[in-house]
Design a protein around this motif. Structure first.
Motif, PDB file in Angstrom:
ATOM      1  N   VAL A   1      -1.420   1.730  -9.136  1.00 43.37           N
ATOM      2  CA  VAL A   1      -0.847   2.583  -8.093  1.00 43.37           C
ATOM      3  C   VAL A   1      -1.050   1.927  -6.736  1.00 43.37           C
ATOM      4  O   VAL A   1      -0.152   1.859  -5.908  1.00 43.37           O
ATOM      5  CB  VAL A   1      -1.501   3.981  -8.113  1.00 43.37           C
ATOM      6  CG1 VAL A   1      -1.005   4.814  -6.950  1.00 43.37           C
ATOM      7  CG2 VAL A   1      -1.201   4.671  -9.423  1.00 43.37           C
ATOM      8  N   GLU A   2      -2.243   1.375  -6.533  1.00 44.73           N
ATOM      9  CA  GLU A   2      -2.547   0.687  -5.274  1.00 44.73           C
ATOM     10  C   GLU A   2      -1.611  -0.481  -5.056  1.00 44.73           C
ATOM     11  O   GLU A   2      -1.239  -0.792  -3.932  1.00 44.73           O
ATOM     12  CB  GLU A   2      -3.991   0.156  -5.303  1.00 44.73           C
ATOM     13  CG  GLU A   2      -5.034   1.195  -5.031  1.00 44.73           C
ATOM     14  CD  GLU A   2      -5.550   1.132  -3.602  1.00 44.73           C
ATOM     15  OE1 GLU A   2      -5.724   0.013  -3.086  1.00 44.73           O
ATOM     16  OE2 GLU A   2      -5.749   2.196  -3.011  1.00 44.73           O
ATOM     17  N   ALA A   3      -1.237  -1.140  -6.147  1.00 51.41           N
ATOM     18  CA  ALA A   3      -0.364  -2.312  -6.017  1.00 51.41           C
ATOM     19  C   ALA A   3       1.087  -1.895  -5.879  1.00 51.41           C
ATOM     20  O   ALA A   3       1.974  -2.732  -5.769  1.00 51.41           O
ATOM     21  CB  ALA A   3      -0.544  -3.225  -7.235  1.00 51.41           C
TER      22      ALA A   3
ATOM     23  N   GLY B   1       1.755   7.600  -8.099  1.00 52.56           N
ATOM     24  CA  GLY B   1       0.434   8.220  -8.190  1.00 52.56           C
ATOM     25  C   GLY B   1       0.336   9.293  -9.266  1.00 52.56           C
ATOM     26  O   GLY B   1      -0.731   9.542  -9.804  1.00 52.56           O
TER      27      GLY B   1
ATOM     28  N   LYS C   1      -1.405   8.406 -12.397  1.00 54.39           N
ATOM     29  CA  LYS C   1      -2.732   7.817 -12.292  1.00 54.39           C
ATOM     30  C   LYS C   1      -3.797   8.698 -12.913  1.00 54.39           C
ATOM     31  O   LYS C   1      -3.783   9.918 -12.770  1.00 54.39           O
ATOM     32  CB  LYS C   1      -3.085   7.585 -10.817  1.00 54.39           C
ATOM     33  CG  LYS C   1      -4.382   6.830 -10.648  1.00 54.39           C
ATOM     34  CD  LYS C   1      -4.702   6.616  -9.185  1.00 54.39           C
ATOM     35  CE  LYS C   1      -5.701   7.648  -8.716  1.00 54.39           C
ATOM     36  NZ  LYS C   1      -6.442   7.195  -7.538  1.00 54.39           N
TER      37      LYS C   1
END
Lengths: 239, 291
Positions: free
Chosen positions: B212-214, B219, B222
């Motif tokens: 998700v961060e990338a 989200g 997640k």
């Protein structure tokens, strides 16, 4: 409008930069010694107007990156940031809602409480019109809420809710040359006693990480492993 | 103690809160008051309402559930009031010196906390960590909180489930296929491929925080403490190293199977079955087997 992003989480930064209008200023703040400057320089490269870090020799004994060793918790961190927000007279504060290690936004919400700001947590979309924010955020159970907040306010921004801009090489180089101010406890009108009192709890004991269990091996070759996985999928207990 | 009502009924975790409160009361913490509030009350209004009750009753402890709805305002309440605060609390006891709480640090309950100098302590209790007790089994004073709208925070409307529908899916899924950096680096194409595999396995697809961060997955997919906690009977983690938040989100899974090329990956500390192998190769094999 003055926007404060603390800590310099990429999604919170992106939300701030997207909201920034003509005449607005975005300031990124982190708490920590020199190592936090790399995140602040990334924020500068993304386009924030100013970056600062809070640090004082006195914090060295009671501050740590991981909550394990720290005797100061998220509420104490919020107290530090509240001092910065007050001195900067921030109109809008953006914090993160999740992070890879710590998965909640206690600091941001505590900060809203200390400053008595209306807040919204886990925001995934936000716009600003006429000094009011219109935003969408998650509720338990999957629904979303459309909320209007008056400024000044605080938001915690949902991780993954936007696409943080990637600075180009030139911006990164320019950011390297920028200065990052360091704010000490005196300047913020704080001391370690005040910080300890503002903490929500004190760690009395910390256990070592319990030894992990060893998983039963399910094969060596990818083929064996895949076969075993398919078996387990078929066998699984359906509750 | 703050029990949350959903459509007028106490949410299941409320029964656990009651159990915890009664146990503490028996240890000397004082009488128990059940403060009922709408689970979807607007956060700023909720904070003010609870603050009002605290000012009136001066409780030594305020218990609520460690969930989004209470997390939305409890830290603000505690910070502003100068109260003690702890979240993800797995155990609480009442000592002569005051309350002691055991709370999670990166998932496992490892820190023991004390609250010196705090007359009121706000604790967010981890779900499923305390035994539930029916309110009819015990003498409890019940107070209905009616939060007054905060003029600065106006709720305009509710939005429907759509992308968030997946959130609910994950929480209720019986078989979860979770993918992490180890298989996610093909980007959107890779995620689509994983979705097809999940469909063939009959699993619900989830992703690690790293993806998700990338920016590779939304989200809603997640898994993590506030991404989504899952409790499936089978949790298959491919290419997931096991970041602490992720681990705490999956700890209640009945059976965890992990494949990762790193023998030191933390996911192996939680997995019941494991293999040190290239997750991609395993995906290839699974695709071949399942067609």
């Amino acid at each position: 409008m003055k926007l404060l992003v603390a800590p310099p989480d990429r999604f919170a930064l992106e939300a701030a930069l997207a909201l920034r209008a003509e005449g607005d200023e975005v300031l990124a703040v982190a708490v920590g010694d020199e190592p936090v400057e790399s995140a602040l320089r990334h924020a500068l490269a993304m386009g924030v107007d100013r970056a600062a870090r809070v640090w004082d020799e006195e914090l060295a004994g009671v501050w740590a990156e991981e909550p394990d060793a720290a005797s100061l918790d998220e509420l104490a961190l919020a107290a530090l940031l509240a001092a910065v927000a007050r001195s900067e007279r921030a109109d809008l504060i953006l914090c993160r809602a999740q992070s890879p290690a710590l998965d909640d936004d206690v600091t941001g919400i505590a900060l809203a409480g200390l400053l008595d700001l209306p807040h919204a947590a886990d925001v995934f979309a936000v716009e600003c019109h006429d000094e009011r924010l219109t935003l969408q955020r998650r509720l338990d159970g999957g629904r979303a809420e459309l909320l209007r907040l008056a400024l000044p306010a605080l938001l915690t921004i949902r991780t993954g809710s936007n696409a943080p801009r990637q600075p180009d090489l030139r911006a990164v180089k320019r950011a390297r040359a920028r200065s990052i101010s360091v704010l000490g406890l005196d300047e913020l009108g704080l001391d370690t006693n005040a910080l300890r009192a503002s903490a929500g709890a004190h760690v009395v004991a910390l256990q070592e990480r319990p030894p992990g269990r060893s998983p039963r091996p399910i094969g060596d070759s990818a083929a064996e492993i895949a076969a075993r996985i398919v078996e387990l999928a078929r066998e699984r207990i359906v509750s | 103690m703050l029990g949350e009502l959903r459509r007028g009924e106490l949410r299941p975790v409320g029964l656990e809160l009651i159990g915890a409160a009664l146990a503490l009361s028996a240890q000397g913490a004082g009488p128990v008051v059940l403060a009922a509030i709408d689970a979807e009350a607007e956060a700023n209004a909720a904070r003010a309402a609870v603050q009002g009750l605290i000012a009136e009753r001066r409780p030594t402890l305020v218990l609520a559930a460690h969930q989004r709805s209470a997390l939305d305002f409890a830290p603000a309440l505690a910070a502003r009031g100068g109260y003690g605060f702890a979240r993800d609390v797995a155990a609480v006891s009442w000592e002569e010196s005051g309350p002691r709480a055991q709370c999670g640090v990166y998932g496992e309950p490892r820190a023991e906390l004390a609250f010196p100098g705090k007359d009121t302590v706000v604790l967010l209790l981890r779900a499923s960590a305390f035994d539930p007790t029916s309110p009819s089994d015990a003498p409890l004073e019940r107070v209905e909180l009616q939060p007054a709208t905060d003029a600065r925070a106006e709720r305009l409307e509710y939005r429907d489930r759509s992308p968030a529908a997946r959130d609910a899916e994950l929480g209720e899924a019986d078989f979860v296929l979770a993918v992490g950096r180890g298989v996610g680096h093909e980007g959107a194409k890779g995620i689509a491929r994983m979705q097809r595999l999940a469909d063939r396995l009959g699993a619900t697809l989830a992703v690690s925080g790293a993806l998700v961060e990338a920016g590779l997955a939304p989200g809603a997919r997640k898994v993590g403490v506030s991404g989504r906690r899952v409790a499936p009977s089978l949790y298959l983690a491919l290419g997931i190293s096991g970041a602490p938040a992720h681990l705490s989100g999956i700890a209640r899974s009945h059976t965890i199977v992990a494949v990762n090329s790193d023998p030191d990956a933390r996911i192996f500390e939680l997995a019941h079955y494991g293999a040190v192998a290239d997750a991609f190769a395993v995906v290839d094999e699974l695709e071949q087997r399942l067609g």
